[in-house]
Design a protein around this motif. Structure first.
Motif, PDB file in Angstrom:
ATOM      1  N   LEU A   1      69.883  -0.545 -15.132  1.00  0.00           N
ATOM      2  CA  LEU A   1      69.496  -0.223 -13.765  1.00  0.00           C
ATOM      3  C   LEU A   1      68.039   0.199 -13.633  1.00  0.00           C
ATOM      4  O   LEU A   1      67.540   0.307 -12.500  1.00  0.00           O
ATOM      5  CB  LEU A   1      70.392   0.902 -13.215  1.00  0.00           C
ATOM      6  CG  LEU A   1      71.852   0.568 -12.945  1.00  0.00           C
ATOM      7  CD1 LEU A   1      72.602   1.808 -12.493  1.00  0.00           C
ATOM      8  CD2 LEU A   1      71.980  -0.528 -11.907  1.00  0.00           C
ATOM      9  N   LEU A   2      67.370   0.447 -14.729  1.00  0.00           N
ATOM     10  CA  LEU A   2      66.006   0.970 -14.664  1.00  0.00           C
ATOM     11  C   LEU A   2      65.041   0.055 -13.910  1.00  0.00           C
ATOM     12  O   LEU A   2      64.214   0.552 -13.140  1.00  0.00           O
ATOM     13  CB  LEU A   2      65.491   1.248 -16.085  1.00  0.00           C
ATOM     14  CG  LEU A   2      66.136   2.429 -16.808  1.00  0.00           C
ATOM     15  CD1 LEU A   2      65.487   2.639 -18.174  1.00  0.00           C
ATOM     16  CD2 LEU A   2      66.043   3.696 -15.977  1.00  0.00           C
ATOM     17  N   PRO A   3      65.080  -1.289 -14.078  1.00  0.00           N
ATOM     18  CA  PRO A   3      64.121  -2.117 -13.330  1.00  0.00           C
ATOM     19  C   PRO A   3      64.241  -1.983 -11.817  1.00  0.00           C
ATOM     20  O   PRO A   3      63.222  -1.836 -11.122  1.00  0.00           O
ATOM     21  CB  PRO A   3      64.456  -3.542 -13.802  1.00  0.00           C
ATOM     22  CG  PRO A   3      65.074  -3.369 -15.147  1.00  0.00           C
ATOM     23  CD  PRO A   3      65.845  -2.099 -15.065  1.00  0.00           C
ATOM     24  N   VAL A   4      65.454  -2.021 -11.285  1.00  0.00           N
ATOM     25  CA  VAL A   4      65.596  -1.910  -9.831  1.00  0.00           C
ATOM     26  C   VAL A   4      65.297  -0.495  -9.368  1.00  0.00           C
ATOM     27  O   VAL A   4      64.747  -0.281  -8.267  1.00  0.00           O
ATOM     28  CB  VAL A   4      67.009  -2.359  -9.403  1.00  0.00           C
ATOM     29  CG1 VAL A   4      68.075  -1.409  -9.918  1.00  0.00           C
ATOM     30  CG2 VAL A   4      67.092  -2.457  -7.884  1.00  0.00           C
ATOM     31  N   LEU A   5      65.600   0.512 -10.180  1.00  0.00           N
ATOM     32  CA  LEU A   5      65.245   1.882  -9.815  1.00  0.00           C
ATOM     33  C   LEU A   5      63.736   2.079  -9.808  1.00  0.00           C
ATOM     34  O   LEU A   5      63.205   2.849  -8.999  1.00  0.00           O
ATOM     35  CB  LEU A   5      65.905   2.875 -10.783  1.00  0.00           C
ATOM     36  CG  LEU A   5      67.437   2.980 -10.701  1.00  0.00           C
ATOM     37  CD1 LEU A   5      67.963   3.965 -11.731  1.00  0.00           C
ATOM     38  CD2 LEU A   5      67.863   3.396  -9.299  1.00  0.00           C
TER      39      LEU A   5
END
Length: 343
Positions: A51-55
């Motif tokens: 989820l880090l890229p979209v966050l």
């Protein structure tokens, strides 16, 4: 002192037998398939990392809108820097916070579960000092104290600003409504979140001159898990924000773009040795075709007859070689050298 004086022959033999048996059993354990431990690829560590890229994208949008809102609040340009999103343990995050600080427990409806929005004391002092026209001097208290009435009001204004910025930043992904559940001035007294649950911490640094403060947004994984598929699917989607003015500017810019147009009458292949052997007066036979090809950025687009028009070497276009949709598929290197217009 030698080994013989420490151990007797019987003791040395018994010790060697124990070592041999231990080594053999260790080899058998390595090859034992039942000793392998299972690994859950859908665990929280893997899920949060995915989820880090979209966050990061949402975090950048939040920081951008926060910078605009802070300028409207204090009427002074502040430097807003979005740091990378980190995965942190709850105890580690709370220990990193100084006291006092404004730790606000917030609800992001329709998501279930609380989150944390924390303002450093340096940020609060800087905002208050900047609003009243201060020079940026950082107030330092000799002891931990509660916030004053004015500081509490500015905390509420910062909270309202962050809520509106968060809702705008999350709008393309999930429609959120933010509200505060409670607040604490000392991080160690926060008990609303599960201390065993990992957090995704988004930090924004706000600086002015030689002072800086931070805004921390801590989201538990349980808060993000229900919308995990939605967030991951949004990585492959575009969220257009059409602007007629921008579209017109892009169209005008493309119309005014400079492209290279080349046309060749004929060409031939020549080895390097033959090229070096050429002398003045040598004749090279060339077969000139009746038509020439016009290339735009090395893409053959038109063909026609060549001649002279108004004293210039010219090409009369007879036909189009391909439709615009087929230009990309006809990218081929040029076969001939370009010719210069003759005055």
């Amino acid at each position: 002192m030698s080994t013989d004086e420490l151990l007797s022959p019987d003791e040395r033999e018994a010790l060697m037998e124990v070592v041999s048996e231990t080594g053999c059993s260790g080899v058998e354990t390595v090859g034992d398939q039942e000793s392998a431990l299972p690994y859950d690829l859908a665990g929280q560590d893997y899920a949060i990392s995915s989820l880090l890229p979209v966050l990061e994208t949402i975090h950048e949008r939040f920081a951008h809108r926060l910078g605009i809102g802070l300028f409207d609040l204090v009427r002074r340009e502040l430097t807003v820097t979005a740091k990378s999103v980190e995965r942190r343990a709850y105890p580690d995050f709370t220990r990193s916070l100084g006291a006092p600080c404004s730790a606000n427990i917030i609800q992001l409806s329709p998501l279930s579960g609380p989150a944390l929005l924390v303002f450093d004391v340096e940020l609060i002092f800087m905002i208050v000092d900047t609003f009243f026209g201060g020079t940026g001097r950082m107030y330092k208290s000799t002891s931990v104290r509660d916030f004053t009435t004015i500081e509490t009001r500015f905390i509420q204004r910062l909270l309202d600003l962050c809520f509106s910025c968060l809702e705008e930043a999350w709008q393309p992904f999930v429609a959120l409504k933010c509200n505060r559940i409670g607040s604490e001035n000392r991080p160690q007294f926060i008990t609303a979140l599960n201390s065993n649950e990992p957090l995704t911490v988004c930090t924004i640094q706000i600086s002015r001159d030689n002072i800086a403060g931070n805004v921390h947004l801590a989201l538990p994984y349980s808060l993000l898990e229900p919308i995990r598929k939605t967030l991951l699917s949004s990585l492959c989607q575009e969220h257009p924000n059409p602007s007629p003015a921008l579209t017109e500017r892009l169209h005008d810019g493309l119309q005014e773009s400079q492209v290279e147009v080349r046309c060749a009458l004929a060409g031939f292949e020549l080895s390097l040795s033959d090229l070096l052997a050429l002398r003045v007066g040598d004749v090279i036979p060339v077969n000139i075709p009746p038509t020439a090809v016009l290339r735009v950025e090395e893409v053959p687009l038109y063909s026609g007859h060549y001649g002279i028009a108004q004293g210039w070497s010219a090409l009369k276009i007879d036909q189009a070689l391909s439709a615009p949709d087929d230009w990309a598929s006809r990218l081929t290197p040029p076969d001939f050298a370009p010719f210069a217009p003759a005055p």
